[in-house]
Design a protein around this motif. Structure first.
Motif, PDB file in Angstrom:
ATOM      1  N   LEU A 190       0.611  -9.893   5.534  1.00  0.00           N
ATOM      2  CA  LEU A 190       1.456 -10.013   4.341  1.00  0.00           C
ATOM      3  C   LEU A 190       0.608 -10.176   3.081  1.00  0.00           C
ATOM      4  N   PHE A 191      -0.479 -10.935   3.224  1.00  0.00           N
ATOM      5  CA  PHE A 191      -1.381 -11.153   2.088  1.00  0.00           C
ATOM      6  C   PHE A 191      -2.008  -9.828   1.641  1.00  0.00           C
ATOM      7  N   LEU A 217       0.330  -4.393  -3.300  1.00  0.00           N
ATOM      8  CA  LEU A 217       1.546  -4.242  -4.112  1.00  0.00           C
ATOM      9  C   LEU A 217       1.947  -5.616  -4.647  1.00  0.00           C
ATOM     10  N   PRO A 218       1.354  -6.037  -5.738  1.00  0.00           N
ATOM     11  CA  PRO A 218       1.637  -7.381  -6.256  1.00  0.00           C
ATOM     12  C   PRO A 218       3.136  -7.654  -6.397  1.00  0.00           C
ATOM     13  N   THR A 219       3.531  -8.831  -5.967  1.00  0.00           N
ATOM     14  CA  THR A 219       4.920  -9.366  -5.980  1.00  0.00           C
ATOM     15  C   THR A 219       5.851  -8.729  -4.939  1.00  0.00           C
ATOM     16  N   LEU A 274     -12.468  -6.350  -2.895  1.00  0.00           N
ATOM     17  CA  LEU A 274     -12.560  -5.128  -3.700  1.00  0.00           C
ATOM     18  C   LEU A 274     -11.243  -4.839  -4.413  1.00  0.00           C
ATOM     19  N   VAL A 275     -10.151  -5.015  -3.668  1.00  0.00           N
ATOM     20  CA  VAL A 275      -8.836  -4.737  -4.266  1.00  0.00           C
ATOM     21  C   VAL A 275      -8.537  -5.737  -5.384  1.00  0.00           C
ATOM     22  N   SER A 276      -8.845  -7.014  -5.121  1.00  0.00           N
ATOM     23  CA  SER A 276      -8.500  -8.025  -6.124  1.00  0.00           C
ATOM     24  C   SER A 276      -9.393  -7.948  -7.355  1.00  0.00           C
ATOM     25  N   ARG A 327       4.477   2.464  -7.004  1.00  0.00           N
ATOM     26  CA  ARG A 327       3.835   1.208  -7.417  1.00  0.00           C
ATOM     27  C   ARG A 327       2.406   1.149  -6.911  1.00  0.00           C
ATOM     28  N   PHE A 328       2.216   1.635  -5.681  1.00  0.00           N
ATOM     29  CA  PHE A 328       0.873   1.624  -5.092  1.00  0.00           C
ATOM     30  C   PHE A 328      -0.068   2.504  -5.924  1.00  0.00           C
TER      31      PHE A 328
END
Lengths: 141, 385
Positions: free
Chosen positions: A42-43, A49-51, A107-109, B376-377
């Protein structure tokens, strides 16, 4: 109060004798393992996809529940004199999978962060991780 | 799959069978939870609420509770035969809606209470005002390359040609000289775009809501759900947007600003929102001028008058009333729902009002959501449109 405590201890001892607590320990350990895997999944989705997840489910609450259950598992393990060892070595696929996941999340963050701050954040992250590792797994140091 | 009884924890053989059964139950529970969560993600039920005891709480997402005359009704009190109206903006295709009302302990219990919904844009549900029969009159001048308007003996300069041309055609401004300019005081306040204009600066899209305020639109989805088109967005410079203060973010459910043009598909009538009314725009010149800048937002009078309704029934215990209805309202004419509570035969005092929308469980809904996820992605990594 003392009577209640004695009653609880007697009941717990009876449950330990019957093996019910060992069973609970095994199931709780398995549920927690799956819970942490689910949390990681989930994280990851939340990072991509934030939120998307947090709009439907509070990850903080989920993690808090996992954390509380982990404490319960530790307590139960001590009471039953049971524990399991995480055999993590350099050849363990779990270690490499975990590292790859962590790298991916980093990397994503850090995407679109100013390039100069990225090494600072990564260094801070690993330093904090090192400290936590020593606090949690350091043996008598 | 990890077997904790064998690999990590040594269980006595007599408990193995019980462990297997409980483990199966554990996995069944986890699978069921994943399925339920997955369905909730794919077909969400969106719930909106208003707590009349804490009317200013940020959790309240039912908008603007009021009576039919527009007076605030945030105390939850509805007199016999009175009406409570609220709004909510929501994107999606919904199969059902339900309402739950909890009354205060001291409130009378009504024998009848109705819940109804209708769908359109909030702005289009406003009362109809006086028709606009002519282009707004103004004395405009072009002096040394700058446009001005003369109002009450003061010249107001336009911040740019772009701003002037959003309000008046180029040929409406009379050419004048510096001598004319010297005859009148020049205001320090700049005039900007026509109220209701949609402008962009950097990555943001803004709605001009007054002479001094612009509001950023919350997201591309919200922009499209409001009926706007990206083709109609007018790029603005830093100097042009500098004359405005930024208002709060424009979110779903907000009423379109003054100056928004609607086209009623049923009657072919154009309406311009202005100061709490929708005014039929009968002047062809003015209408064509606005339409050159902004495509009118399509609406339908008939669709906006359709209502889905149900009678709120009391629960067995407590002081709550609830009902559910099938949402068979015509789609495509706005994403705002007007909620109405009425038909009570006693004075009531509402504590909380909840309204839920159940997403239609269809392939179309699922594909829409998956498409939104993909969009969104892609935009998360700067790859979207």
């Amino acid at each position: 109060m003392e009577t209640f405590k004695n009653y609880c201890l007697t009941r717990l001892a009876a449950l330990r004798e019957s093996g019910a607590l060992s069973l609970a320990y095994a199931l709780l350990a398995e549920a927690l393992f799956l819970g942490y895997l689910g949390f990681a999944a989930l994280f990851t989705v939340e990072m991509l996809l934030p939120t998307f997840i947090t709009a439907r489910l509070s990850l903080a609450k989920f993690f808090f529940i996992l954390f509380l259950l982990s404490f319960a598992l530790t307590g139960l393990g001590r009471f039953l004199d049971m524990s399991f060892e995480w055999k993590i070595n350099k050849k363990s696929p779990a270690l490499w999978l975990g590292l790859c996941w962590m790298l991916g999340i980093l990397l994503v963050s850090l995407y679109k962060f100013p390039p100069l701050t990225i090494p600072v954040i990564i260094a801070g992250f690993f330093f904090t991780g090192f400290l936590f590792w020593n606090i949690l797994f350091g043996e008598g140091e | 799959m990890m077997n904790f009884s064998e690999q990590i924890i040594a269980l006595p053989p007599r408990l193995k069978r019980r462990y297997s059964i409980l483990r199966t139950l554990l996995y069944a529970t986890i699978i069921a939870t994943v399925i339920v969560f997955g369905l909730r993600v794919l077909f969400p039920t969106l719930t909106f609420t208003f707590n009349f005891k804490t009317p200013s709480a940020s959790k309240n997402n039912l908008l603007d509770p009021r009576d039919p005359l527009g007076s605030h009704r945030t105390n939850g009190k509805i007199e016999t035969g009175g009406t409570l109206i609220a709004d909510v903006g929501v994107i999606g295709s919904f199969a059902r809606a339900s309402s739950d009302i909890t009354l205060e302990k001291a409130s009378a219990l009504p024998e009848s209470l109705e819940f109804s919904l209708r769908r359109s844009y909030r702005g289009f549900l406003l009362p109809t005002g006086e028709p606009i029969t002519s282009f707004p009159e103004a004395s405009t001048y072009k002096i040394d390359g700058t446009y001005y308007t003369l109002t009450d003996g003061t010249l107001y300069p336009f911040v740019s040609d772009n701003a002037y041309l959003s309000r008046y055609p180029d040929d409406a401004a009379l050419p004048e000289t510096g001598e004319f300019l010297a005859r009148y005081p020049v205001s320090e306040n700049w005039l900007g775009f026509r109220i209701g204009s949609v402008i962009s600066f950097a990555d943001g899209v803004f709605l001009i809501t007054s002479e001094t305020e612009m509001r950023p639109v919350g997201s591309a989805d919200i922009f499209l759900a409001l009926g706007y088109r990206f083709e109609d967005v007018r790029p603005a410079s830093e100097e042009e947007i500098g004359i405005y203060k930024r208002g709060k973010i424009f979110l779903l459910g907000a009423q379109h600003p003054d100056g928004t043009l609607f086209l009623d598909q049923d009657t072919g009538t154009y309406y311009l929102l202005w100061q709490g009314t929708k005014r039929p725009l009968t002047d062809a010149r003015y209408r064509d001028f606005i339409m050159k800048q902004q495509t009118p937002i399509s609406v339908s009078t008939q669709a906006s008058e359709e209502r889905a309704r149900c009678t709120l029934e009391p629960s067995l215990f407590g002081r709550s009333f609830s009902c559910a209805l099938t949402l068979a309202l015509r789609p495509g004419n706005g994403n705002d729902y007007e909620i109405r509570i009425d038909g009570n035969n006693a004075d009531i005092d509402i504590n909380t009002l909840d309204v839920s929308f159940e997403t239609e469980k269809s392939t179309r809904s699922m594909l829409t959501l998956l498409s939104q996820i993909k969009q969104r992605f892609l935009s998360r990594f700067g790859l979207g449109d």
